[in-house]
Scaffold this motif. Structure first.
Motif, PDB file in Angstrom:
ATOM      1  N   ASN A  65     -22.958  -5.337  28.767  1.00  0.00           N
ATOM      2  CA  ASN A  65     -21.853  -4.168  29.819  1.00  0.00           C
ATOM      3  C   ASN A  65     -21.607  -5.665  30.552  1.00  0.00           C
ATOM      4  O   ASN A  65     -21.741  -5.379  32.248  1.00  0.00           O
ATOM      5  CB  ASN A  65     -23.298  -2.925  30.781  1.00  0.00           C
ATOM      6  CG  ASN A  65     -22.194  -2.978  31.913  1.00  0.00           C
ATOM      7  OD1 ASN A  65     -21.084  -2.250  31.198  1.00  0.00           O
ATOM      8  ND2 ASN A  65     -22.898  -1.782  32.889  1.00  0.00           N
ATOM      9  N   ASP A  88     -16.422  -0.638  33.691  1.00  0.00           N
ATOM     10  CA  ASP A  88     -17.749  -0.860  33.272  1.00  0.00           C
ATOM     11  C   ASP A  88     -17.046  -0.140  32.151  1.00  0.00           C
ATOM     12  O   ASP A  88     -16.844   0.916  32.013  1.00  0.00           O
ATOM     13  CB  ASP A  88     -19.185  -1.130  34.835  1.00  0.00           C
ATOM     14  CG  ASP A  88     -18.922   1.151  34.617  1.00  0.00           C
ATOM     15  OD1 ASP A  88     -18.019   1.779  34.268  1.00  0.00           O
ATOM     16  OD2 ASP A  88     -19.683   0.790  34.461  1.00  0.00           O
ATOM     17  N   ARG A  89     -18.829  -0.729  31.573  1.00  0.00           N
ATOM     18  CA  ARG A  89     -18.786   0.384  29.652  1.00  0.00           C
ATOM     19  C   ARG A  89     -18.708   1.980  30.178  1.00  0.00           C
ATOM     20  O   ARG A  89     -18.491   2.512  29.852  1.00  0.00           O
ATOM     21  CB  ARG A  89     -20.701  -0.409  29.311  1.00  0.00           C
ATOM     22  CG  ARG A  89     -20.951   0.680  28.333  1.00  0.00           C
ATOM     23  CD  ARG A  89     -21.918   0.315  27.070  1.00  0.00           C
ATOM     24  NE  ARG A  89     -22.473   0.619  25.950  1.00  0.00           N
ATOM     25  CZ  ARG A  89     -23.495   0.493  25.774  1.00  0.00           C
ATOM     26  NH1 ARG A  89     -23.657  -0.649  25.402  1.00  0.00           N
ATOM     27  NH2 ARG A  89     -23.426   1.082  24.698  1.00  0.00           N
ATOM     28  N   ASN A 105     -14.961  -6.964  29.885  1.00  0.00           N
ATOM     29  CA  ASN A 105     -16.069  -6.092  29.882  1.00  0.00           C
ATOM     30  C   ASN A 105     -16.554  -5.798  28.293  1.00  0.00           C
ATOM     31  O   ASN A 105     -15.577  -5.576  27.154  1.00  0.00           O
ATOM     32  CB  ASN A 105     -16.280  -3.926  30.329  1.00  0.00           C
ATOM     33  CG  ASN A 105     -17.233  -3.924  30.004  1.00  0.00           C
ATOM     34  OD1 ASN A 105     -17.531  -3.077  28.843  1.00  0.00           O
ATOM     35  ND2 ASN A 105     -18.105  -3.868  30.455  1.00  0.00           N
ATOM     36  N   TYR A 121     -18.116  -4.586  26.457  1.00  0.00           N
ATOM     37  CA  TYR A 121     -18.113  -3.114  25.377  1.00  0.00           C
ATOM     38  C   TYR A 121     -16.850  -2.363  24.978  1.00  0.00           C
ATOM     39  O   TYR A 121     -16.517  -1.709  24.355  1.00  0.00           O
ATOM     40  CB  TYR A 121     -19.614  -2.340  25.302  1.00  0.00           C
ATOM     41  CG  TYR A 121     -19.313  -1.104  24.979  1.00  0.00           C
ATOM     42  CD1 TYR A 121     -20.395  -0.682  24.080  1.00  0.00           C
ATOM     43  CD2 TYR A 121     -18.597   0.335  25.521  1.00  0.00           C
ATOM     44  CE1 TYR A 121     -20.171   0.216  23.610  1.00  0.00           C
ATOM     45  CE2 TYR A 121     -18.456   1.619  24.532  1.00  0.00           C
ATOM     46  CZ  TYR A 121     -19.411   1.627  24.261  1.00  0.00           C
ATOM     47  OH  TYR A 121     -19.370   2.904  22.929  1.00  0.00           O
ATOM     48  N   ASN A 122     -16.623  -2.476  26.804  1.00  0.00           N
ATOM     49  CA  ASN A 122     -15.054  -2.085  26.020  1.00  0.00           C
ATOM     50  C   ASN A 122     -14.103  -2.569  25.346  1.00  0.00           C
ATOM     51  O   ASN A 122     -13.382  -1.701  24.596  1.00  0.00           O
ATOM     52  CB  ASN A 122     -13.894  -2.144  27.489  1.00  0.00           C
ATOM     53  CG  ASN A 122     -15.171  -0.693  28.756  1.00  0.00           C
ATOM     54  OD1 ASN A 122     -15.500  -0.040  28.056  1.00  0.00           O
ATOM     55  ND2 ASN A 122     -14.648  -1.144  30.134  1.00  0.00           N
ATOM     56  N   SER A 155     -12.485   0.385  24.009  1.00  0.00           N
ATOM     57  CA  SER A 155     -12.383   1.473  24.414  1.00  0.00           C
ATOM     58  C   SER A 155     -10.522   1.901  24.945  1.00  0.00           C
ATOM     59  O   SER A 155      -9.867   1.417  25.104  1.00  0.00           O
ATOM     60  CB  SER A 155     -12.950   1.325  25.712  1.00  0.00           C
ATOM     61  OG  SER A 155     -13.051   2.570  26.289  1.00  0.00           O
TER      62      SER A 155
END
Length: 524
Positions: free
Chosen positions: A139, A470-471, A511, A513-514, A519
């Protein structure tokens, strides 16, 4: 202050005089070439290709205006080693240097595989900042601060900066992360690629892949970096582990006409890089799988049956396939399965749909107003997969059906914009209007109704752009594009601001993770 204004006025007058001069004066003016050699070449290179300082070529300087070049020569650049020359050079000398830097050099520069290898730098052994315990390393945000050419690492759980270090000049947006999220690769307009370790806060290595670089891509297995260059016209493939060059493509069409590269991205479902060429009507696919089946440089199609017949083929790692299209593509977006590429045509009013499986254009979409498809997003709407994209010249978004390639709706906005962002957990699209009159506003569009539901102004009178979630999708971060700017953190449910983080013109934040999960609502 009076002395400073007087000097800047003299410089401006000197530049105007040089630009508007007619026949050569009786007394020769400043010799800009000599001035450059004496005062600039030690940092920026004899051929203006860069060294300790950035390259000083029109292509590398990009949108830097003459007035800003004058100011940097005169006053230096804060937080860098660029000194101020106002006390050393006369106003006419500064003006001559500025004009000199805006002209193309006499000899067109090249950058070979040997140059790439020789440029490689192993990073420092010590961290760039003290280690900080991070609750969720996936994150983290990587923030590009263009105001003073730095990178900040932001903890997305606490919304606090935890590291900051100098970057190369004019970083391109879109850092690339390895599949596990540990390493990030940063690409600059000057062609430099920096590999940074997000676990130890260390620069691992740097290499210069070209002189003027468009963007970078990372293969789906995390093994290869591709650098798309304007100057020279090449695609450089590097080892992601060591940044050593592995293959250099001289970019030209089948007849040998050279071309810059508009953009390059990975296509994870295809184990390949996809590149659009800016000056010739071709799209390239480069295999990143050593066991890749044959790819074709010439095809006979039967689109209805999805059959192809090979006229010429190669296979394996870095095998090249050429797809001929009707006109050059400036930027592009993939559908969800990476079967189709939606590209912006050169005329600025058309979208081209290319079926990558059979290698041809299957649809043309009227999209007047210069669509910015590279900043598009994809989401489900009423059971259909759709693609939304802003327009650079008109105050609107286009929503396109990814099944039949029709325009479902045109959403009117407060001004032409550059970025769209969303998240799979969010019902909203966040769209800027940074290219129009209301540059300080972000419009929030409901993905269910395709209507503008709210407009937020992070800081009145200052440009707002580039939202990133954010994640979890709980918070949305918006950049205030100003040297005394900030990241404004919004509650993505209530759409109200909850925190402001000072930054130096944060042009983008990404971000981990994204990005590594692609994402929904983010870009490549």
């Amino acid at each position: 202050m009076k002395c400073r204004r007087s000097f800047e006025a003299q410089v401006a007058i000197g530049l105007i005089a040089l630009l508007l001069s007619g026949p050569a004066p009786a007394e020769p003016g400043p010799d800009a070439g000599v001035l450059y050699k004496d005062h600039c070449s030690s940092c920026h290179g004899e051929e203006r290709l860069g060294g300790q300082g950035p390259a000083l070529l029109p292509a590398s300087l990009g949108r830097v205006r003459a007035a800003e070049i004058l100011k940097v020569i005169s006053d230096g650049r804060p937080a860098t080693q660029m000194p101020a020359f106002s006390g050393l050079l006369a106003p006419a000398d500064v003006a001559a240097l500025a004009q000199f830097l805006l002209k193309e050099p006499d000899v067109r520069a090249d950058w070979t595989e040997a140059d790439i290898l020789a440029s490689r730098i192993v990073g420092p052994a010590t961290p760039v900042a003290p280690m900080v315990q991070v609750a969720d390393p996936l994150n983290l945000f990587v923030v590009v601060e263009a105001g003073d050419h730095h990178i900040s690492i932001l903890d997305g759980d606490r919304m606090e900066p935890i590291a900051r270090f100098p970057s190369r000049f004019a970083l391109h947006g879109g850092p690339k992360f390895t599949p596990d999220g540990r390493y990030v690769f940063l690409g600059s307009r000057d062609g430099w690629i920096t590999k940074f370790d997000l676990a130890t806060f260390r620069i691992i290595a740097e290499v210069r892949a070209g002189i003027n670089m468009r963007n970078i891509a990372l293969s789906s297995d995390g093994k290869w970096i591709a650098a798309a260059n304007y100057l020279p016209a090449t695609i450089a493939i590097l080892s992601a582990e060591t940044l050593a060059p592995k293959k250099l493509f001289r970019v030209a069409d089948a007849k040998g006409k050279s071309s810059r590269v508009s953009a390059i991205y990975q296509a994870p479902n295809r184990n390949s890089f996809i590149a659009a060429l800016k000056d010739v009507p071709e799209i390239w696919e480069i295999a990143t799988d050593p066991d890749a089946p044959p790819v074709y440089s010439g095809l006979v199609h039967s689109y209805e049956q999805g059959m192809v017949e090979a006229l010429a083929s190669s296979q394996g790692l870095f095998a090249l396939r050429r797809i001929t299209v009707e006109q050059p593509v400036d930027d592009f977006f993939f559908d969800r399965g990476y079967r189709h590429l939606l590209g912006a045509a050169r005329d600025g009013d058309t979208g081209m749909v290319v079926n990558l499986n059979v290698g041809r254009t299957i649809a043309s979409i009227p999209l007047p107003g210069m669509p910015h498809l590279g900043a598009g997003i994809s989401f489900e709407w009423q059971g259909r997969r759709v693609i939304a994209a802003p327009h650079l010249n008109q105050p609107k978004l286009s929503v396109i059906d990814a099944g039949d390639w029709s325009v479902i709706k045109t959403i009117e906005t407060s001004g032409p914009g550059f970025f769209l962002r969303s998240h799979e957990t969010s019902p909203y699209i966040w769209a800027d209007a940074m290219l129009g009159g209301k540059r300080d506003a972000i419009q929030i569009i409901d993905k269910r109704t395709l209507e503008v539901t709210k407009s937020v102004v992070p800081e009145p009178g200052k440009m707002a752009a580039h939202t990133e979630f954010d994640r979890t999708g709980r918070f949305a971060l918006v950049s205030v594009w100003d040297n005394d700017g900030s990241l404004v953190v919004y509650d993505a449910v209530t759409l109200e601001p909850v925190k402001r983080i000072p930054m130096r013109k944060p042009v983008g934040k990404y971000n981990v993770y994204n990005k590594i999960t692609f994402s929904e609502g983010t870009s490549h």
